[in-house]
Structures are given as structure tokens and as C-alpha cells.
Design an enzyme around this catalytic site. Structure first.
Site, mmCIF file in Angstrom:
data_model
loop_
_atom_site.group_PDB
_atom_site.id
_atom_site.type_symbol
_atom_site.label_atom_id
_atom_site.label_comp_id
_atom_site.label_asym_id
_atom_site.label_seq_id
_atom_site.Cartn_x
_atom_site.Cartn_y
_atom_site.Cartn_z
ATOM 1 N N HIS A 152 -8.978 -3.213 -2.329
ATOM 2 C CA HIS A 152 -8.176 -2.504 -1.492
ATOM 3 C C HIS A 152 -8.461 -1.060 -1.612
ATOM 4 C CE1 HIS A 152 -3.711 -1.834 -0.340
ATOM 5 N NE2 HIS A 152 -4.101 -0.689 -0.764
ATOM 6 N N GLU A 153 -8.681 -0.483 -2.842
ATOM 7 C CA GLU A 153 -8.954 0.906 -2.983
ATOM 8 C C GLU A 153 -10.310 1.137 -2.013
ATOM 9 O OE1 GLU A 153 -6.527 2.753 -3.501
ATOM 10 O OE2 GLU A 153 -5.589 1.251 -4.496
ATOM 11 N N CYS A 186 0.872 -1.243 0.068
ATOM 12 C CA CYS A 186 0.036 -0.123 0.214
ATOM 13 C C CYS A 186 0.579 1.083 0.188
ATOM 14 C CB CYS A 186 -0.872 -0.059 1.365
ATOM 15 S SG CYS A 186 -1.867 1.529 1.234
ATOM 16 N N HIS A 231 -10.192 1.561 1.398
ATOM 17 C CA HIS A 231 -9.643 3.016 1.864
ATOM 18 C C HIS A 231 -10.833 3.989 2.081
ATOM 19 C CE1 HIS A 231 -5.227 2.747 2.009
ATOM 20 N NE2 HIS A 231 -5.348 2.172 0.634
HETATM 21 ZN ZN ZN Z 1 -3.444 1.261 0.011
#
Ligand code: ZN
Length: 197
Positions: free
Chosen positions: A150-151, A108, A154
Site C-alpha cells: 500500500h505505502e 487509506c 503511494h
Molecule cells: Zn494510503
């Protein structure tokens, strides 16, 4: 357009649920510039995705692009990784289409310079707006599905370390030295089981 600073884990902005974007704001100079800056920042890093909170902006916007540059055919096959063109996701929702989970090392830009094994669903569907406010649906599998998970994490205040197998956490230097190119089973046999307390 500009490359902005990427905030690192520990910054509270990475722990907030990002605010939804009001679609009519997408045509404002501020958001047009923000998205251009996110694209430039992702490419400069370089990375395959970037969420607005990673540059300190708590809005539900992510940019994605995977050129698969520098990867061998074997690496691409092992990761089920195909090129993904640049695109923007605004206010995305994610549905798991295939609950089979796949384990791989990932990193990341906000948790640098480390790698860690994270299990992710193999196949997902994302519904979102694009940068023009048009509705889009993306079905993704393999590495692209991993990037999306993953995004979008966030945008929910989740960082990949929340989902990692913590014994696999490694600096990127040690990842290259000890684990690159190895199967997850081989990595786990190197690391071993946790000692009994
Ligand atoms: Zn990340």
C-alpha cells in the site's frame, strides 16, 4: 516535530511518481524533520503507514509502524497481523515472493473515511535505505506485506482505490455496521453480483 495535514485523493501529488531521495540529503535538517513529522502524523491519525506524498511531499519516503492495538486475537489471526516496529523506507523497491493474493478490507488516510476490499500479494521483499542511508531488506507476509504494498504504491502514484473491488467500497461507519468481522465470502454474498446492464 509536528503533525502535518494529510492530503486527500484528488490532490495531484498523490498521482505523481515521487522523486528518489539523494542519500546524502537524509542527514539534512529538512529531511530529519520531514521523517519525524511523518512519524508524528502517522501516529496521530492513527495509521500503520504513511508515505511522504500523503503530506504533500513528492519524495520516496515511507514510515511504517503497526502496534496491533485494539485488535482481538481472532482479528490478528484473520489478517495474519503481527506487531511491526517503527521503521523508515527510502527509495524502496518491492518484489513479490509469493504471488498468492489475499483479499481484505483496507483503508487509506488519503481516502477517508472509506474501506474497500483490495487483493494483495501474501509475501513480498522490500529493499530500501533506512533514514541513515543504510541498505535494508525486509521480507514480509500477511498484513505487513499489505502495508508495504500500500505505502510503496503511494510512491508510484497509485492509490488503493485503483486496485479495489469497487462494489465493496463502503464508508467506515457502514463497514462497522455491516461487514466487520465477516469473511470476504460473506461480504460478497451480502453485496451480490453486479446487475446485468
Ligand atoms: Zn494510503
Amino acid at each position: 516535530m509536528a503533525v502535518r495535514e494529510i492530503v486527500q485523493v484528488g490532490d495531484p501529488v498523490l498521482r505523481r511518481r515521487a522523486d528518489e531521495v539523494i542519500p546524502k540529503q537524509l542527514s539534512t535538517p529538512e529531511l530529519v524533520e520531514l521523517i519525524a513529522d511523518m512519524r508524528d502524523t502517522m501516529r496521530a491519525a492513527p495509521g500503520v503507514g504513511l508515505a511522504a506524498p500523503q503530506i504533500g511531499v513528492s519524495l520516496q519516503i515511507a514510515v511504517i509502524e503497526d502496534t496491533v492495538e485494539g485488535l482481538s486475537a481472532e482479528q490478528r489471526t484473520a489478517r495474519e497481523r503481527e506487531p511491526v516496529g517503527f521503521h523508515v523506507l527510502v527509495n524502496p523497491t518491492l518484489t513479490v515472493l509469493d504471488s498468492e493474493r489475499v483479499a481484505h478490507f483496507e483503508g487509506c488516510l488519503s481516502f477517508a473515511p472509506f474501506q474497500m476490499i483490495v487483493q494483495r500479494a501474501r509475501k513480498v521483499r522490500v529493499e530500501a535505505l533506512d533514514e541513515h542511508g543504510q541498505r535494508i531488506t525486509r521480507d514480509a507476509s500477511g498484513w505487513y506485506a499489505r502495508i508495504l504494498q500500500h505505502e510503496i504504491d503511494h510512491l508510484r502514484g497509485i492509490v488503493c482505490c485503483d486496485r479495489m473491488d469497487s462494489r465493496t467500497l463502503t464508508t467506515t461507519t457502514n463497514f462497522t455496521r455491516h461487514y466487520a468481522g465477516k469473511s470476504v465470502a460473506d461480504v460478497k454474498s451480502i453485496i451480490g453480483k453486479p446487475p446485468r446492464e
